[in-house]
Design a protein around this motif. Structure first.
Motif, PDB file in Angstrom:
ATOM      1  N   UNK A 193       0.839  -1.197   0.000  1.00 37.14           N
ATOM      2  CA  UNK A 193       0.000   0.000   0.000  1.00 37.14           C
ATOM      3  C   UNK A 193       0.875   1.247   0.000  1.00 37.14           C
ATOM      4  N   UNK A 194       0.569   2.200  -0.866  1.00 31.89           N
ATOM      5  CA  UNK A 194       1.332   3.451  -0.955  1.00 31.89           C
ATOM      6  C   UNK A 194       0.442   4.538  -1.523  1.00 31.89           C
ATOM      7  N   UNK A 195       0.932   5.774  -1.508  1.00 30.59           N
ATOM      8  CA  UNK A 195       0.175   6.875  -2.091  1.00 30.59           C
ATOM      9  C   UNK A 195       0.122   6.719  -3.605  1.00 30.59           C
ATOM     10  N   UNK A 244      15.199   8.573  -0.512  1.00 31.03           N
ATOM     11  CA  UNK A 244      16.485   8.208  -1.117  1.00 31.03           C
ATOM     12  C   UNK A 244      16.857   6.779  -0.741  1.00 31.03           C
ATOM     13  N   UNK A 245      16.684   6.440   0.522  1.00 31.83           N
ATOM     14  CA  UNK A 245      16.972   5.064   0.943  1.00 31.83           C
ATOM     15  C   UNK A 245      16.053   4.065   0.241  1.00 31.83           C
ATOM     16  N   UNK A 284       8.967  -1.511   3.085  1.00 35.26           N
ATOM     17  CA  UNK A 284       8.974  -0.126   3.531  1.00 35.26           C
ATOM     18  C   UNK A 284       9.260   0.004   5.011  1.00 35.26           C
ATOM     19  N   UNK A 285       8.771  -0.947   5.818  1.00 32.47           N
ATOM     20  CA  UNK A 285       9.032  -0.912   7.262  1.00 32.47           C
ATOM     21  C   UNK A 285      10.520  -1.061   7.536  1.00 32.47           C
ATOM     22  N   UNK A 328       5.262   3.288   1.427  1.00 29.84           N
ATOM     23  CA  UNK A 328       4.379   2.122   1.496  1.00 29.84           C
ATOM     24  C   UNK A 328       4.319   1.484   2.871  1.00 29.84           C
ATOM     25  N   UNK A 329       4.391   2.272   3.933  1.00 33.15           N
ATOM     26  CA  UNK A 329       4.230   1.756   5.292  1.00 33.15           C
ATOM     27  C   UNK A 329       2.853   2.182   5.800  1.00 33.15           C
TER      28      UNK A 329
END
Length: 757
Positions: free
Chosen positions: A463-465, A600-601, A613-614, A693-694
């Motif tokens: 899940x993400x924007x 960036x990471x 993402x976590x 996506x967290x």
């Protein structure tokens, strides 16, 4: 603990009461409707410093109080908040500010003053000979050949913000230094990281005509005149008006434009649609229209309604909230999305006349060999379910009203004999992708799950924007993306599209003319609470988000503390290499915005590692917290007298034992207050992890808002949960601190009894 709970409950009551009070109060329910209302004692009218508007306000509104504002955006915010009653400025700037999303203000139709004359200001000490005459000759030529009129049409009328290609001088014999501000759209501003605008294009054209290289220097309006006076720049291209005061210190070219003066007042938030019945698209020509960021409706609305005020919002629920609050008159979206939204929002309707831009929805895949293979398989699957009628049945189910039929096979039950595919989607986009009964469901999710089931893939839903989906697939963080993604040429440059899954049209939605709030405040409050927490067990989403946020913070605090302490121990003896490397890392971490470092990471450093993402968030915030711990320990140890270490050495302590038994216990009282403060700062900083996506607490609040189309309870709930979370973590740290101190004292007493050191 009881006092903390009482404080939280009191805060909820206070916020709720404030919302009710503010929602029902105001200076004037009808607001300011004529210029005569402004010419009264006690009325505050703002003007920007060093502008021509002061004389206009002084002449036309002699009874009003004039208030100076640092810049236009600060002044507009003050008007929206009611700190001042009106603001007078360049009408074109004011129009664009409202178009670009400035809320709570409206532009009055009545003209003010005689207009402003803009021109190029020339430094009295410029090293370029006859600069004023050369600029005037250049202006005369581009007026004659129609270039200046074309520029005015593009930048000021059509709001075309694309800078044309202007050839640079091949062999420049001069170097032109231009002063500008970069904050005055459409004259001088930044778009996509590039300095653009009417004045910027004019300056570049002049430099090319002059045969000079060009350099822009950015100033605020308060300092730009002084820069020209002192010779820091040769001239000013920055939406600068000709005033008698400025003419005393600077020379001005012939006018480059003449613009009207406008006045904005506070928008009382009345629902514009309440008195209107729309019968055609032409009725929206000059209205306020909302669109979602990153969707194809934005370009369609700007093309079809060049005179309309277009505002961008993040989610569909934000659009509906803005419509109900009177901030916009209508919003554009896919007709299938709007029809679904109407099933849960009876006050919404739409105009059954399509915009010219069609909506073709598809899945996206990376431009790799694996992506091509997946796309071909997906296209074959789509063809099959279209021919056998399955796709039509799915459309009818997910756009229907029978929620009992809306089921998606559990991704955990899928066979993964051919591997697991990562699916990027935005779960705030019903009915194609959203959360229901604690799971991700929707039309597009159903199609993706059926595809994976047929081809032997497992499925992991990320899940993400919505704007991040294309980037996640392009960088191969996810294998494919889905969720109401329209086909556009720009997106096709980054990813591959499948065949069209289904088609629709863009339409405009607005409030029904006869819609009114029939329920009382108490009933509305109860219904809002029920929709936010009880319906579909949405409280579980908040619980899940809080657990994710708690886990992320605990891991970041633990590993950050360990790493920060370990690095400090390595560096405390003065190792030059270790200190140099540590200093550089801390400089990078602390000098970069948190959200930029996080992305960036996620999108660059770990793009090929396919970390969740976590995991990436824990790594990022661990480094951020470690940098803080290092600095806190450094400051805390420095506060301990150096003689303490010397005394411990004289007693026979080793360096390490002296540090842990003598120095560290004395440094901790200096460190712990800052340490607790950094924990609170970390908790608030982690609210941005939704970018990668967290599904944290903030993201879950957004998801609930996307289902309830209400903002009050979801946002209040998120705020309260963050207070509780901070209290839990601080209490845990305090307990650990007390335990550690007691344990240390116990060891010291034991050591004293045995006579050892």
């Amino acid at each position: 603990m009881l006092r903390r709970i009482s404080a939280v409950l009191m805060m909820i009551l206070l916020i709720t009461s404030s919302a009710v009070f503010l929602g029902g109060c105001g200076r004037n329910d009808k607001g300011i409707t004529s210029l005569d209302q402004l010419n009264q004692q006690g009325v505050k009218i703002g003007v920007a410093t060093d502008t021509t508007e002061y004389a206009i306000v002084e002449k036309d509104f002699p009874n009003a109080d004039i208030v100076y504002a640092k810049d236009m955006m600060f002044a507009l915010t003050s008007v929206a908040q009611g700190s001042i009653d009106a603001f007078v400025g360049n009408k074109l700037n004011l129009e664009l500010a409202i178009v670009n999303g400035q809320k709570g203000v409206r532009l009055m139709d009545e003209p003010v003053g005689e207009g402003n004359v803009g021109a190029v200001a020339i430094s009295p000490v410029t090293k370029i000979p006859d600069l004023k005459d050369r600029i005037n000759e250049f202006l005369r030529q581009i007026k004659e050949d129609g270039t200046l009129d074309d520029m005015r049409m593009r930048w000021m009328i059509k709001h075309d913000m694309v800078m044309p290609d202007i050839p640079e001088a091949a062999n420049p014999g001069l170097h032109l230094i231009v002063g500008t501000t970069g904050v005055s759209e459409p004259f001088t501003f930044y778009a996509n990281g590039e300095l653009v605008g009417y004045d910027i294009e004019l300056a570049r054209r002049f430099a090319s005509w002059l045969g000079a290289s060009i350099e822009f220097r950015i100033y605020d309006y308060e300092g730009i005149t002084a820069a020209a006076q002192g010779g820091d720049v040769d001239c000013i291209f920055a939406n600068l008006y000709i005033t008698p005061e400025r003419q005393e210190v600077l020379a001005f070219s012939d006018p480059t434009y003449i613009t009207d003066v406008g006045i904005v007042v506070r928008d009382t938030g009345s629902k514009a649609t309440a008195d209107n019945v729309y019968s055609s698209l032409g009725d929206f020509a000059d209205k306020r229209i909302g669109v979602c960021t990153g969707t194809i409706q934005g370009a369609a609305v700007e093309k079809e309604f060049p005179e309309a005020e277009v505002s961008y919002y993040n989610t569909h629920s934000d659009l509906l909230a803005a419509l109900r609050q009177g901030r916009i008159d209508a919003f554009a979206d896919s007709d299938i999305i709007i029809r679904y939204t109407m099933t849960e929002n009876s006050d919404l309707t739409y105009l059954d006349e399509h915009l010219t831009q069609p909506v073709e929805i598809a899945a996206i895949f990376s431009k790799t060999e694996k992506g091509d293979q997946l796309r071909d398989s997906f296209n074959a699957f789509l063809k099959g379910i279209r021919e056998d009628g399955t796709l039509k049945k799915l459309d009818e189910t997910w756009y229907g009203t029978d929620n009992s039929l809306k089921k998606v096979k559990d991704p955990g039950s899928l066979s993964s004999k051919n591997g697991v595919l990562r699916l990027a989607t935005d779960t705030s986009n019903p009915p194609v992708s959203y959360r229901g009964d604690g799971r991700v469901i929707g039309l597009d999710i159903d199609i993706a799950t059926r595809f994976c089931d047929e081809y032997g893939y497992g499925l992991e839903i990320v899940d993400m924007s919505f704007p991040a989906i294309v980037n996640a697939v392009e960088t191969k963080n996810c294998d494919f993306g889905i969720g109401g993604i329209g086909i556009t040429k720009e997106r096709a440059e980054s990813v591959n599209f499948s065949d069209t899954m289904y088609e629709g049209n863009s339409v405009l939605a607005y409030l029904r003319p006869d819609s009114k709030d029939k329920a009382g405040f108490t009933d509305s409050l109860i219904e809002s609470f029920n929709k936010t927490f009880i319906r579909e067990d949405r409280w579980k989403l908040f619980a899940q988000g809080m657990l994710t946020t708690l886990l992320l913070n605990i891991l970041s605090i633990f590993f950050g503390t360990v790493i920060g302490f370990a690095v400090f121990m390595i560096c405390r003896r003065g190792n030059r290499a270790a200190n140099a490397i540590t200093g550089a890392c801390i400089w990078l971490i602390e000098g970069m915005p948190v959200v930029v470092l996080l992305m960036i990471f996620y999108y660059v450093v770990f793009s090929s590692a396919r970390l969740s993402g976590v995991a990436v968030s824990v790594i990022t915030f661990t480094l951020i917290f470690a940098a803080s711990v290092f600095n806190m320990l450094k400051a805390g140890v420095a506060a301990v007298d150096k003689g303490q270490m010397e005394a411990s050495h004289s007693l026979g302590y080793t360096d390490t034992k002296a540090f842990f038994k003598i120095i560290l216990p004395q440094a901790l009282p200096h460190v712990m207050p800052s340490y607790n403060g950094q924990i609170k700062a970390l908790i608030k900083a982690t609210a941005v992890v939704g970018y990668v996506a967290v599904q944290d607490l903030t993201k879950m609040g957004d998801i609930v808002r996307s289902r309830t189309y209400e903002a009050f309870f979801p946002l209040i709930a998120v705020a309260v949960f963050y207070f509780i979370l901070a209290g839990i973590l601080i209490r845990m740290v305090n307990r650990i601190e007390v335990y550690a101190i007691r344990n240390l004292e116990r060891r010291d007493r034991k050591s004293d009894r045995t006579g050892t050191s």
